[in-house]
Structure formats: structure tokens, C-alpha cells
Design a protein around this motif. Sequence first.
Motif, short mmCIF file in Angstrom:
data_model
loop_
_atom_site.label_atom_id
_atom_site.label_comp_id
_atom_site.label_asym_id
_atom_site.label_seq_id
_atom_site.Cartn_x
_atom_site.Cartn_y
_atom_site.Cartn_z
N GLU A 86 3.04 2.40 -16.09
CA GLU A 86 2.82 3.34 -14.99
C GLU A 86 4.12 4.09 -14.71
OE1 GLU A 86 4.54 1.72 -12.51
OE2 GLU A 86 4.18 -0.39 -12.92
N TYR B 157 -7.91 -3.89 -6.99
CA TYR B 157 -7.90 -2.81 -6.00
C TYR B 157 -7.43 -3.38 -4.67
CZ TYR B 157 -12.21 -4.88 -4.18
OH TYR B 157 -13.13 -5.75 -3.64
N SER C 42 -5.67 -7.17 -5.33
CA SER C 42 -4.59 -6.80 -6.25
C SER C 42 -3.25 -7.41 -5.87
CB SER C 42 -4.44 -5.28 -6.31
OG SER C 42 -3.82 -4.79 -5.12
N ASP D 138 -1.10 -5.94 -4.09
CA ASP D 138 -0.18 -4.81 -4.08
C ASP D 138 0.64 -4.70 -5.36
OD1 ASP D 138 -0.98 -3.93 -1.56
OD2 ASP D 138 0.43 -5.27 -0.56
N THR E 183 0.11 -4.29 -10.06
CA THR E 183 -0.76 -4.24 -11.24
C THR E 183 -0.93 -5.65 -11.81
OG1 THR E 183 1.12 -3.83 -12.71
CG2 THR E 183 -0.05 -1.90 -11.83
N VAL F 123 -4.70 0.63 -12.83
CA VAL F 123 -4.05 1.93 -12.64
C VAL F 123 -5.06 3.04 -12.90
CG1 VAL F 123 -1.69 1.18 -13.18
CG2 VAL F 123 -3.17 2.00 -15.03
N SER G 55 -7.07 2.49 -8.58
CA SER G 55 -5.84 1.77 -8.91
C SER G 55 -5.68 0.57 -8.00
CB SER G 55 -4.63 2.69 -8.76
OG SER G 55 -4.27 2.84 -7.39
N TRP G 56 -4.59 -0.17 -8.23
CA TRP G 56 -4.29 -1.38 -7.47
C TRP G 56 -4.11 -1.12 -5.97
CZ3 TRP G 56 0.28 -1.15 -4.81
CH2 TRP G 56 1.24 -0.24 -5.26
N GLU G 57 -3.81 0.12 -5.57
CA GLU G 57 -3.60 0.39 -4.15
C GLU G 57 -4.76 1.14 -3.51
OE1 GLU G 57 -0.20 2.81 -3.29
OE2 GLU G 57 -1.23 4.68 -3.83
N ASP G 58 -5.85 1.38 -4.27
CA ASP G 58 -6.99 2.14 -3.76
C ASP G 58 -8.05 1.23 -3.17
OD1 ASP G 58 -6.09 4.72 -4.42
OD2 ASP G 58 -6.71 4.45 -6.50
N TYR H 97 4.13 7.94 -8.87
CA TYR H 97 2.90 7.49 -9.50
C TYR H 97 3.05 6.11 -10.14
CZ TYR H 97 0.83 12.14 -8.96
OH TYR H 97 0.32 13.30 -8.46
N THR I 97 0.94 4.12 -9.59
CA THR I 97 -0.50 3.81 -9.67
C THR I 97 -1.17 4.49 -10.86
OG1 THR I 97 -1.04 5.71 -8.27
CG2 THR I 97 -0.64 3.60 -7.17
#
Length: 396
Positions: free
Chosen positions: A235, A292, A300, A302, A304, A324, A361-364, A385, A387
Motif C-alpha cells: 500500500e 474492514y 481489521s 486498524d 492490513t 486494501v 479497505s481495512w479502514e472502511d 493512501y 488503504t
Amino acid sequence: MRNILLSFVLLFAAISSAFAQELTVKSFKLAGSDLTAQTQPRKDLNDRNCALIKVGIGLQGVQFEGGIMGNVENKTGEYWVYMPQGNRQLKVKHANYAPVMVTFADYGVEKLESNRTYELIVVTYPQYAITQNVTNQSLDSQHSTPQTHPTVSDNTISIPVKDGISIDMVRVEAGTFTMGATAEMKDPFGNEKPTHRVTLTNDYYIGKYEVTQALWKAVMGNNPSNFKGDNLPVEQVSWDDCQEFISKLNRITGKTFRLPTEAEWEYAARGGNKSRGYQYSGSNNLLDVAWYDDWYDDNSGDKTHAVGTKQPNELGIYDMSGNVSEWCQDWYEAYSSSSQVNPTGANSEFDPSYRVYRGGSWEDDDRFCRSSRRACGEPGDRDRYSTLGLRLVLSE
């Protein structure tokens, strides 16, 4: 006396030789399509279904330690080990080998989940090391003249790159689908409309996994990622970075890799001609298929996770709804209701100019993880980015 002493020396040498060998973990992963933990369940002390670890090892007399529920079942070619959810380690022992402690987080699984089946492959060292060295030497001999004939298995191919690293790809057969916010896509954004029919006339191969940091480093010699780990997705790469990576990869392999078009990406995420109409890539339960972040379910942590540790979709492709987001080839433009054949996005750059990226992604949260969700970014932007990564396509 001399014979007795010699016997002790020989016995000590035999024991030392046996314990010079050790057990080594080859792989540990979630067996996404294996429902054995649900169809043949075992309860823990809280009356919840356990997780099931199927251990392939090829030895008799193997023992296990680590909060195991009930007796270990010795099946043909493997052991079934039931453990309560939340467990993080399993120790594997054998009388003739040094034991190995399997820490699940080392393989992208933070802790076991109830009702899930996992696959653990354990081999004996040094036999495994000898096999690996032979394999690596074979690959090393191909560095100056890359192998042009990939390994083929069913609908997948594996293309060697360098340093023992290969790219696993899944064949997607040509077909027609409805692109955009179809009925199963809950609470869509406006840019997912209108829906429109898209026909892809050519088969293509798409990455089974997101491009890993190990692959990126093998090609580029650097690792820009915020979260470090060879099996984690790369990423903090811009669209422009991806083009440089692909250009170097093509020179190494002699192949013609590229980013997927937005239509190719969504068709593959939906399962191609094997689609079951899921909202997410492979399931209507996002937890099954994605890393996620949601206000009620931050699975996740927070960050990956290792690629391929959630369940795959109908085509056997992993992580298209989470981990991601992934760059696509297209310039971004609004949808039209007109039917299209092999669409490639906007015809030319416009101002401001953005490239498409797809997938959560992991933060969505869950709204951003649907297979129809789309977004865009400036092609040269990478700093914000952590993510965003990529997945490769290879045209037939």
C-alpha cells in the motif's frame, strides 16, 4: 566396557540426529469454502461451536497442546483439532522432532473464530529445506531467461517472477452482467448509478490475491508500505507507481500484466459467470470475506492483514471487499445507462483528473465494501493512501 561406551555414543548420536530435525509450518490459513466446523461441530465450555484446524503433517503419533476441546481426531492424511474461538496458538509435537509453536497472527489470523475451518500444513525440516532449496535453485536459473510457461491448475495459473515468488491468477470467463447499484447493493452512492449492461468479450486472468509486499520488493527493490510484512498487501502506492511496477514486472516475466479495467474488476468481484448475487465479493456477510472497520465490528484492528486469510468469492479470488482498495486502469467518469462492450472508462484525461479505484479497505465501513462501490484518486498521490494497493490482470 568399550562396547558399552560405544553403544552409548551411538545412541546419543541417533537421538541428536533425530532432534536435529524439526517441525516447520509451511502454511496456515482459513479454509473459506470448508464448512466442516459447522457440519461436524464440537462445543466449547460456553456451548459455542469451536473452530476446527485440519492439520496436514504426514506423520503418525503427533500430539497437540493449546486449549484443545476433546480428543484430536486422526483422519486419513490429517488431524482434526477443535479449539474454542479466540485461541491464538497451537503447539505441534512429535517424539522424533523438535516441536513447533504455531502463532496464528504470524499467518494473518489474529485469533480463531467460531464455526470456521482452518488449514495448517506442517512439514519436517531439514527435508523441507532441501526441497525448498532445489525449488529456489530452479527458479534462480530462470532469472536471466524468465519462464514463459506458467504452472496451470484448473482455472488458475501460477507465473514465477524471481526469488521463489510467483503470481497466482484466476481465469475469468467472458460474459455479460449488470454493472452498478443492482438491487442487492444496499444504500448505494450516487456514482454507482445508473445500472447498465456490460459485455466483456474476452477471457482474462486476474490476481487471486492483492499484490503483496514480497512481490513488490522483488520487482522494485523497495517497500513503500505503512504496515510492513511480506504477505501483507503493498500500500501507499500511487497509480503512477503501479505503472512503473507493472513495466518492470513485464520485463522480468516476458508477460503483459496490467491493472484491471473497472468493468473487469467488478465482474470478477461479483463472481463472473458463477455469481450468486452477493452484495460483497463472495458473501452477504462481510465478516466472512473482508478486513474492514465498522463502529460495531472493527475486525481489521486498524491495519492490513495477510492476503487470502478470509473466504474467497465464487471464482476463488480473495480480498476484493476489504484489506486494501485497488487501483484500476480507467480514468474516472460518471456512469451512463447505455449498454457497453469492453468499456475502458473516460476517453481522455479531464481536469481535475482522477483514476478509478475499487473495493473496500481495512479502514472502511460496510457501505464502502460493496462490489459496486467506486471511488477515485489523483494518479500521482500516494502519501495518504495506506488503504490503497493493486491487483493484476493478464489478458489471454
